[in-house]
Design an enzyme around this catalytic site. Structure first.
Site, short mmCIF file in Angstrom:
data_model
loop_
_atom_site.label_atom_id
_atom_site.label_comp_id
_atom_site.label_asym_id
_atom_site.label_seq_id
_atom_site.Cartn_x
_atom_site.Cartn_y
_atom_site.Cartn_z
N HIS A 259 0.84 -1.20 0.00
CA HIS A 259 0.00 0.00 0.00
C HIS A 259 0.88 1.25 0.00
O HIS A 259 0.65 2.18 -0.79
CB HIS A 259 -0.92 -0.02 1.23
CG HIS A 259 -1.67 1.24 1.46
ND1 HIS A 259 -2.93 1.46 0.96
CD2 HIS A 259 -1.33 2.36 2.14
CE1 HIS A 259 -3.34 2.66 1.32
NE2 HIS A 259 -2.38 3.23 2.05
N GLU A 260 1.87 1.29 0.86
CA GLU A 260 2.75 2.47 0.95
C GLU A 260 3.58 2.64 -0.31
O GLU A 260 3.78 3.77 -0.78
CB GLU A 260 3.63 2.38 2.20
CG GLU A 260 2.86 2.40 3.51
CD GLU A 260 1.91 3.58 3.67
OE1 GLU A 260 2.20 4.68 3.15
OE2 GLU A 260 0.86 3.41 4.32
N HIS B 57 1.48 4.35 -2.87
CA HIS B 57 1.46 5.82 -2.76
C HIS B 57 2.67 6.43 -3.47
O HIS B 57 2.54 7.42 -4.18
CB HIS B 57 1.49 6.25 -1.29
CG HIS B 57 0.18 6.19 -0.59
ND1 HIS B 57 -0.95 6.83 -1.03
CD2 HIS B 57 -0.16 5.56 0.57
CE1 HIS B 57 -1.95 6.61 -0.19
NE2 HIS B 57 -1.50 5.84 0.79
N GLU C 245 -6.06 6.82 -1.46
CA GLU C 245 -5.97 5.67 -0.56
C GLU C 245 -6.50 4.41 -1.24
O GLU C 245 -5.89 3.34 -1.14
CB GLU C 245 -6.74 5.93 0.73
CG GLU C 245 -6.07 6.92 1.65
CD GLU C 245 -4.71 6.46 2.15
OE1 GLU C 245 -4.54 5.25 2.45
OE2 GLU C 245 -3.81 7.30 2.23
#
Length: 155
Positions: free
Chosen positions: A14-15, A18, A75
């Site tokens: 997930h990070e 980003h 997100e």
């Protein structure tokens, strides 16, 4: 909250999502454009009490109508990218759903969805479930190529 290597892979994926999607740059651009637009309108409206009150309302409107929805979309995009990254690395993508189920059980006060910078846990789980068939295909392909992470248990 992450207690398995797969859950940790979901967080890290997930990070990385980003970073790969350049969300920090997009956030700065959106905030700059919103702030600049509001300042320009403020200069045009003068310094009366009414115009200052209107500017405050417009600032709140921009936050709720532009910045927060944009953040929630970022997100969601990071969730989707992370799901693919973890599957391609050989981690079972179903672990991402287990992570968010655990996050949901963490509880604690949460703002209403329209005031949050993040999608609700329920919305995240539904979105991940919808993308799961494709992620499972990536996972099976990765495993067939020999990607089988041998991570130790998390403490």
């Amino acid at each position: 909250v992450a207690t398995t290597p797969g859950e940790l892979a979901a967080v890290i994926g997930h990070e990385i999502g980003h970073v790969e999607a350049q969300h920090a740059n997009a956030r700065l651009s959106t905030q700059f454009a919103t702030k600049s637009g509001l300042q320009l309108l403020g200069m045009m409206g003068g310094q009366t009490a009414q115009s200052q009150q209107l500017m405050s309302l417009m600032g709140l409107g921009a936050q709720v109508g532009i910045i927060l929805p944009f953040s929630r979309a970022e997100e969601s995009e990071a969730d989707t990218l992370g799901l693919g990254y973890m599957a391609e690395a050989g981690f079972d993508p179903r672990e991402a759903i287990r992570l968010w189920q655990k996050m949901m059980k963490q509880g604690g006060p949460k703002p209403p969805a329209f005031l949050s910078t993040h999608p609700t846990d329920e919305a995240r789980i539904r979105s991940l479930e919808a993308k799961m068939p494709a992620a499972l295909d990536l996972y099976q392909q990765a495993r067939a190529r020999g990607r089988s992470p041998a991570c130790g248990a998390l403490q």
